[in-house]
Scaffold this active site. Structure first.
Site, PDB file in Angstrom:
ATOM      1  CB  CYS A  65      -0.989  -0.224   1.330  1.00  0.00           C
ATOM      2  SG  CYS A  65      -0.421   0.397   2.528  1.00  0.00           S
ATOM      3  CG  HIS A  98      15.468 -13.398  14.878  1.00  0.00           C
ATOM      4  ND1 HIS A  98      16.069 -12.976  14.871  1.00  0.00           N
ATOM      5  CD2 HIS A  98      16.486 -14.587  13.365  1.00  0.00           C
ATOM      6  CE1 HIS A  98      17.108 -12.779  15.106  1.00  0.00           C
ATOM      7  NE2 HIS A  98      18.248 -14.158  14.260  1.00  0.00           N
TER       8      HIS A  98
END
Length: 147
Positions: A65, A98
Protein backbone atom coordinates in the site's frame (compact mmCIF):
# COMPACT_ATOMS: atom_id res chain seq x y z
CA UNK A 1 6.71 -21.50 -5.81
CA UNK A 2 3.30 -19.78 -5.75
CA UNK A 3 3.30 -16.27 -4.30
CA UNK A 4 0.24 -14.07 -3.82
CA UNK A 5 0.53 -10.32 -4.28
CA UNK A 6 -2.03 -7.63 -3.49
CA UNK A 7 -2.09 -3.89 -3.08
CA UNK A 8 -4.28 -0.87 -2.78
CA UNK A 9 -4.57 1.88 -5.40
CA UNK A 10 -1.42 3.64 -4.18
CA UNK A 11 0.75 0.63 -4.91
CA UNK A 12 -0.78 -0.80 -8.07
CA UNK A 13 2.26 0.18 -10.17
CA UNK A 14 4.76 -1.32 -7.73
CA UNK A 15 2.61 -4.46 -7.59
CA UNK A 16 2.74 -4.81 -11.38
CA UNK A 17 6.52 -4.43 -11.43
CA UNK A 18 7.06 -6.91 -8.60
CA UNK A 19 4.64 -9.38 -10.18
CA UNK A 20 6.71 -9.34 -13.38
CA UNK A 21 9.94 -9.64 -11.39
CA UNK A 22 8.65 -12.68 -9.52
CA UNK A 23 7.56 -14.29 -12.79
CA UNK A 24 11.04 -13.64 -14.24
CA UNK A 25 12.47 -15.46 -11.22
CA UNK A 26 10.32 -18.47 -12.11
CA UNK A 27 7.58 -18.10 -9.51
CA UNK A 28 3.88 -18.56 -10.11
CA UNK A 29 2.12 -15.37 -9.03
CA UNK A 30 -1.47 -14.95 -7.92
CA UNK A 31 -2.27 -11.27 -8.47
CA UNK A 32 -5.18 -10.55 -6.13
CA UNK A 33 -5.69 -7.01 -7.39
CA UNK A 34 -6.58 -4.34 -7.83
CA UNK A 35 -6.06 -3.97 -11.56
CA UNK A 36 -6.36 -0.19 -11.73
CA UNK A 37 -5.41 2.81 -9.64
CA UNK A 38 -9.05 3.55 -8.83
CA UNK A 39 -9.51 4.08 -5.08
CA UNK A 40 -9.95 0.89 -3.05
CA UNK A 41 -9.75 -0.04 0.61
CA UNK A 42 -6.48 -1.76 1.58
CA UNK A 43 -8.10 -4.00 4.25
CA UNK A 44 -10.11 -5.80 1.56
CA UNK A 45 -6.93 -6.75 -0.28
CA UNK A 46 -5.00 -7.53 2.89
CA UNK A 47 -7.74 -9.93 4.01
CA UNK A 48 -7.83 -11.57 0.58
CA UNK A 49 -4.05 -12.07 0.63
CA UNK A 50 -4.15 -13.50 4.17
CA UNK A 51 -6.84 -15.96 3.15
CA UNK A 52 -4.93 -17.47 0.23
CA UNK A 53 -1.71 -17.80 2.22
CA UNK A 54 -3.55 -19.31 5.19
CA UNK A 55 -5.36 -21.90 3.07
CA UNK A 56 -2.17 -22.92 1.26
CA UNK A 57 -3.15 -21.58 -2.17
CA UNK A 58 0.07 -19.53 -1.99
CA UNK A 59 3.16 -20.19 0.08
CA UNK A 60 3.97 -16.52 0.68
CA UNK A 61 2.28 -13.16 0.33
CA UNK A 62 3.45 -9.71 -0.72
CA UNK A 63 1.23 -6.89 0.53
CA UNK A 64 1.61 -3.34 -0.74
CA UNK A 65 0.00 0.00 0.00
CA UNK A 66 1.20 3.59 0.19
CA UNK A 67 3.14 3.12 3.42
CA UNK A 68 2.83 -0.65 3.88
CA UNK A 69 1.45 -0.07 7.36
CA UNK A 70 -2.28 -0.35 6.81
CA UNK A 71 -2.18 -3.44 4.64
CA UNK A 72 0.26 -5.18 7.01
CA UNK A 73 -2.18 -4.60 9.87
CA UNK A 74 -5.00 -6.07 7.76
CA UNK A 75 -2.96 -9.16 6.84
CA UNK A 76 -1.94 -9.70 10.45
CA UNK A 77 -5.58 -9.85 11.57
CA UNK A 78 -5.53 -13.47 10.38
CA UNK A 79 -4.07 -15.70 13.11
CA UNK A 80 -2.17 -17.86 10.61
CA UNK A 81 -0.32 -14.91 9.08
CA UNK A 82 2.91 -13.30 10.13
CA UNK A 83 3.35 -10.27 7.90
CA UNK A 84 6.41 -8.10 8.43
CA UNK A 85 6.61 -4.51 7.21
CA UNK A 86 10.05 -4.24 5.61
CA UNK A 87 12.00 -1.47 3.93
CA UNK A 88 15.42 -3.04 3.39
CA UNK A 89 16.83 -6.57 2.87
CA UNK A 90 18.07 -7.21 6.41
CA UNK A 91 14.63 -6.80 7.96
CA UNK A 92 13.17 -8.99 5.19
CA UNK A 93 15.69 -11.76 5.92
CA UNK A 94 15.22 -11.49 9.69
CA UNK A 95 11.45 -11.67 9.25
CA UNK A 96 11.92 -15.12 7.74
CA UNK A 97 14.82 -16.31 9.91
CA UNK A 98 13.49 -15.21 13.31
CA UNK A 99 9.75 -14.84 12.83
CA UNK A 100 8.94 -17.38 10.10
CA UNK A 101 7.05 -14.60 8.33
CA UNK A 102 4.84 -15.88 5.55
CA UNK A 103 4.15 -12.43 4.12
CA UNK A 104 5.94 -9.14 3.76
CA UNK A 105 4.53 -5.66 3.32
CA UNK A 106 6.15 -2.67 1.70
CA UNK A 107 5.14 0.92 1.06
CA UNK A 108 5.09 2.11 -2.53
CA UNK A 109 5.53 5.72 -1.44
CA UNK A 110 8.57 4.80 0.66
CA UNK A 111 10.33 1.95 -1.12
CA UNK A 112 11.71 2.16 -4.66
CA UNK A 113 11.57 -0.74 -7.08
CA UNK A 114 15.21 -1.77 -6.70
CA UNK A 115 14.94 -1.86 -2.91
CA UNK A 116 11.62 -3.71 -3.12
CA UNK A 117 13.25 -6.35 -5.35
CA UNK A 118 16.16 -6.66 -2.91
CA UNK A 119 13.70 -7.16 -0.06
CA UNK A 120 11.88 -9.87 -2.01
CA UNK A 121 15.15 -11.61 -2.81
CA UNK A 122 16.21 -11.61 0.84
CA UNK A 123 12.79 -12.77 2.04
CA UNK A 124 12.50 -15.62 -0.47
CA UNK A 125 16.06 -16.87 -0.03
CA UNK A 126 16.03 -17.04 3.78
CA UNK A 127 14.84 -20.07 5.72
CA UNK A 128 13.27 -20.04 9.16
CA UNK A 129 15.98 -20.59 11.77
CA UNK A 130 13.81 -22.60 14.16
CA UNK A 131 15.50 -23.38 17.47
CA UNK A 132 14.82 -20.77 20.13
CA UNK A 133 12.59 -18.88 17.67
CA UNK A 134 10.13 -21.77 17.26
CA UNK A 135 8.27 -21.45 20.58
CA UNK A 136 8.08 -17.67 20.17
CA UNK A 137 6.59 -17.97 16.70
CA UNK A 138 4.07 -20.52 18.02
CA UNK A 139 2.88 -17.93 20.52
CA UNK A 140 2.13 -15.49 17.70
CA UNK A 141 -0.65 -17.74 16.42
CA UNK A 142 -1.68 -19.02 19.85
CA UNK A 143 -1.58 -16.10 22.30
CA UNK A 144 -3.27 -18.15 25.02
CA UNK A 145 -0.07 -20.22 25.33
CA UNK A 146 1.95 -17.16 26.36
CA UNK A 147 2.78 -16.16 29.92
Amino acid sequence: MRIAIASDHAAVDLKAELREYLIELGHEVADLGPETADRVDYPDYGYKLASVVADGTAKYGVALCGSGIGISIAVNRHPALRCALVSEPLSAALAREHNNANAIAMGARLTGIDMAKACLDAFLSTEFGGGRHGPRVDKLSNPATGN
